[in-house]
Design a protein around this motif. Structure first.
Motif, PDB file in Angstrom:
ATOM      1  N   UNK A 289       2.127  13.897 -11.502  1.00 30.88           N
ATOM      2  CA  UNK A 289       0.976  13.196 -12.092  1.00 30.88           C
ATOM      3  C   UNK A 289       0.218  12.411 -11.021  1.00 30.88           C
ATOM      4  N   UNK A 290       0.944  11.832 -10.078  1.00 31.82           N
ATOM      5  CA  UNK A 290       0.281  11.095  -9.004  1.00 31.82           C
ATOM      6  C   UNK A 290      -0.553  12.027  -8.143  1.00 31.82           C
ATOM      7  N   UNK A 291      -0.051  13.224  -7.867  1.00 35.63           N
ATOM      8  CA  UNK A 291      -0.816  14.187  -7.081  1.00 35.63           C
ATOM      9  C   UNK A 291      -2.137  14.512  -7.769  1.00 35.63           C
ATOM     10  N   UNK A 292      -2.079  14.750  -9.083  1.00 39.78           N
ATOM     11  CA  UNK A 292      -3.300  15.038  -9.841  1.00 39.78           C
ATOM     12  C   UNK A 292      -4.264  13.859  -9.803  1.00 39.78           C
ATOM     13  N   UNK A 293      -3.725  12.651  -9.929  1.00 37.63           N
ATOM     14  CA  UNK A 293      -4.574  11.463  -9.921  1.00 37.63           C
ATOM     15  C   UNK A 293      -5.236  11.270  -8.563  1.00 37.63           C
ATOM     16  N   UNK A 294      -4.494  11.511  -7.493  1.00 35.19           N
ATOM     17  CA  UNK A 294      -5.052  11.372  -6.149  1.00 35.19           C
ATOM     18  C   UNK A 294      -6.109  12.436  -5.875  1.00 35.19           C
ATOM     19  N   UNK A 295      -5.841  13.650  -6.318  1.00 38.14           N
ATOM     20  CA  UNK A 295      -6.839  14.725  -6.179  1.00 38.14           C
ATOM     21  C   UNK A 295      -8.128  14.343  -6.897  1.00 38.14           C
ATOM     22  N   UNK A 296      -7.999  13.835  -8.120  1.00 34.80           N
ATOM     23  CA  UNK A 296      -9.171  13.473  -8.916  1.00 34.80           C
ATOM     24  C   UNK A 296      -9.942  12.318  -8.276  1.00 34.80           C
ATOM     25  N   UNK A 297      -9.199  11.359  -7.691  1.00 30.89           N
ATOM     26  CA  UNK A 297      -9.836  10.196  -7.087  1.00 30.89           C
ATOM     27  C   UNK A 297     -10.368  10.484  -5.684  1.00 30.89           C
ATOM     28  N   UNK A 298      -9.884  11.579  -5.076  1.00 37.03           N
ATOM     29  CA  UNK A 298     -10.308  11.917  -3.727  1.00 37.03           C
ATOM     30  C   UNK A 298      -9.730  10.999  -2.673  1.00 37.03           C
ATOM     31  N   UNK A 299      -8.585  10.391  -2.949  1.00 37.51           N
ATOM     32  CA  UNK A 299      -7.918   9.525  -1.971  1.00 37.51           C
ATOM     33  C   UNK A 299      -6.422   9.517  -2.247  1.00 37.51           C
ATOM     34  N   UNK A 300      -5.652   9.212  -1.208  1.00 35.07           N
ATOM     35  CA  UNK A 300      -4.198   9.362  -1.272  1.00 35.07           C
ATOM     36  C   UNK A 300      -3.462   8.059  -1.004  1.00 35.07           C
ATOM     37  N   UNK A 301      -4.168   6.949  -1.120  1.00 36.63           N
ATOM     38  CA  UNK A 301      -3.549   5.633  -0.987  1.00 36.63           C
ATOM     39  C   UNK A 301      -3.838   4.829  -2.243  1.00 36.63           C
TER      40      UNK A 301
ATOM     41  N   UNK B 214      -5.189  16.356   6.904  1.00 36.48           N
ATOM     42  CA  UNK B 214      -5.721  17.195   5.826  1.00 36.48           C
ATOM     43  C   UNK B 214      -6.160  16.371   4.627  1.00 36.48           C
ATOM     44  N   UNK B 215      -5.487  15.267   4.389  1.00 32.55           N
ATOM     45  CA  UNK B 215      -5.775  14.440   3.215  1.00 32.55           C
ATOM     46  C   UNK B 215      -6.716  13.278   3.522  1.00 32.55           C
ATOM     47  N   UNK B 216      -7.079  13.109   4.789  1.00 35.71           N
ATOM     48  CA  UNK B 216      -8.006  12.052   5.151  1.00 35.71           C
ATOM     49  C   UNK B 216      -7.438  10.661   4.990  1.00 35.71           C
ATOM     50  N   UNK B 217      -6.175  10.484   5.322  1.00 38.74           N
ATOM     51  CA  UNK B 217      -5.524   9.187   5.183  1.00 38.74           C
ATOM     52  C   UNK B 217      -4.641   8.968   6.401  1.00 38.74           C
ATOM     53  N   UNK B 218      -4.359   7.719   6.685  1.00 34.79           N
ATOM     54  CA  UNK B 218      -3.466   7.417   7.809  1.00 34.79           C
ATOM     55  C   UNK B 218      -2.520   6.297   7.400  1.00 34.79           C
ATOM     56  N   UNK B 219      -1.249   6.494   7.653  1.00 35.17           N
ATOM     57  CA  UNK B 219      -0.267   5.475   7.342  1.00 35.17           C
ATOM     58  C   UNK B 219      -0.288   4.380   8.401  1.00 35.17           C
ATOM     59  N   UNK B 220       0.193   3.202   8.012  1.00 32.81           N
ATOM     60  CA  UNK B 220       0.186   2.090   8.944  1.00 32.81           C
ATOM     61  C   UNK B 220       1.263   1.084   8.633  1.00 32.81           C
ATOM     62  N   UNK B 221       1.312  -0.014   9.372  1.00 33.74           N
ATOM     63  CA  UNK B 221       2.364  -1.012   9.220  1.00 33.74           C
ATOM     64  C   UNK B 221       2.469  -1.557   7.791  1.00 33.74           C
ATOM     65  N   UNK B 222       3.700  -1.599   7.284  1.00 29.12           N
ATOM     66  CA  UNK B 222       3.944  -2.149   5.965  1.00 29.12           C
ATOM     67  C   UNK B 222       3.710  -1.198   4.817  1.00 29.12           C
TER      68      UNK B 222
ATOM     69  N   UNK C 135       0.847  -1.195   0.000  1.00 33.42           N
ATOM     70  CA  UNK C 135       0.000   0.000   0.000  1.00 33.42           C
ATOM     71  C   UNK C 135       0.878   1.239   0.000  1.00 33.42           C
ATOM     72  N   UNK C 136       0.736   2.060  -1.012  1.00 28.43           N
ATOM     73  CA  UNK C 136       1.434   3.321  -1.072  1.00 28.43           C
ATOM     74  C   UNK C 136       0.572   4.441  -0.524  1.00 28.43           C
ATOM     75  N   UNK C 137       1.200   5.366   0.179  1.00 30.01           N
ATOM     76  CA  UNK C 137       0.505   6.552   0.695  1.00 30.01           C
ATOM     77  C   UNK C 137       1.343   7.775   0.339  1.00 30.01           C
ATOM     78  N   UNK C 138       0.727   8.742  -0.314  1.00 33.79           N
ATOM     79  CA  UNK C 138       1.400   9.994  -0.666  1.00 33.79           C
ATOM     80  C   UNK C 138       0.977  11.078   0.313  1.00 33.79           C
TER      81      UNK C 138
END
Length: 304
Positions: free
Chosen positions: A268-280, A176-184, A144-147
């Protein structure tokens, strides 16, 4: 940060996770099969995004010894109209430079006369490395990637060279991005290095660049991150520690056994995450099969 405070932090992080004397994978042990399976659930649209910067062959302020690429065949007149012909080329690069996207193996950092987990520095010779090499990740890194986008958090297009990303920045970016990092997780931290370079031109990144403050590595340990990547070098320049030029590399690779990816490309990943509304997302890293190498060029792929 004083030398004494850095040493204390180094010891803290070295002891933050138990390891056996034969451990050669470091924090990749956090990428269990179950977590890889769970990461596949991050795929919703099937969109793929490269996280690598284009390999450059022209010298610049941050890339005085760029990659070289030359054609071996065909020579002029060799590719006639009849029969079979092949186009062949040769490629070479300085893997650990300040422009090309690359993965650092655990044998990349020698500190106090040794490598990660007390592997002797003598295992690295002019013929190649004998332990903790790129071959450790020959089966790839998938998880799982998280930006976390720190310039977005601060309301700026990029961080200026010399600015630090703190643990507080990372936690605030999560909220701010509504995501939380975790193990792995494969944590990707954007400082905007690539965008600044594209808009203002290259500069001597070896002398001035944005990156993580050494104390931010404590956040990686607490969240049990598996891999760290950035669109910069991960380390700030000038260094926050007078006697250690690359403190984040020392703490992450040497103390914790964490593979790093430097100089990725996140626009490009930033734009894709913005469009998808998620950062993982699902993140796949396929290193080259170089058995005695300290690193290699890499093209990680995010799948949203």
């Amino acid at each position: 940060m004083t030398d004494e405070a850095f040493r204390d932090l180094y010891r803290e992080l070295r002891e933050s996770a138990p390891r056996g004397p034969e451990d050669r994978r470091g924090t990749l042990r956090r990428l269990t099969p179950e977590r890889v399976v769970a990461a596949s659930a991050e795929v919703r649209t099937g969109r793929t995004v490269s996280l690598a910067a284009p390999v450059e062959t022209d010298p610049g302020p941050d890339n005085p010894h760029p990659a070289s690429h030359r054609m071996l065949t065909p020579a002029d007149g060799d590719a006639g109209p009849d029969g079979l012909h092949f186009a062949l080329d040769r490629f070479a690069m300085n893997v650990h430079g300040n422009a090309d996207s690359h993965l650092d193996a655990l044998c990349h950092v020698i500190y106090d006369g040794g490598l990660y987990n007390d592997v002797p520095a003598s295992s690295v010779t002019p013929e190649g490395a004998g332990a903790l090499t790129l071959d450790t990740v020959r089966d790839g890194i998938v998880g799982r990637g998280v930006l976390l986008d720190v310039p977005r958090l601060r309301g700026v297009p990029w961080l200026e060279p010399g600015e630090h990303v703190t643990a507080g920045d990372l936690a605030a970016a999560e909220e701010a991005q509504g995501v939380r990092t975790g193990p792995g997780d494969l944590l990707l931290v954007r400082v905007g290095h690539g965008r600044r370079r594209a808009e203002l031109g290259a500069w001597q990144a070896a002398e001035a660049r944005a990156g993580l403050h050494p104390t931010a590595v404590r956040y990686l340990a607490e969240r049990r991150i598996a891999v760290l990547g950035s669109d910069g070098n991960n380390d700030t320049a000038p260094s926050a520690v007078p006697s250690v030029a690359f403190p984040v590399h020392v703490l992450a690779i040497h103390a914790m056994g964490m593979h790093l990816m430097d100089y990725l490309r996140f626009e490009e990943l930033t734009e894709a995450c913005e469009a998808a509304g998620r950062w993982s997302f699902l993140c796949l890293v396929a290193p080259l099969r170089l058995q005695a190498a300290t690193g290699c060029p890499v093209n990680p792929i995010a799948v949203l």
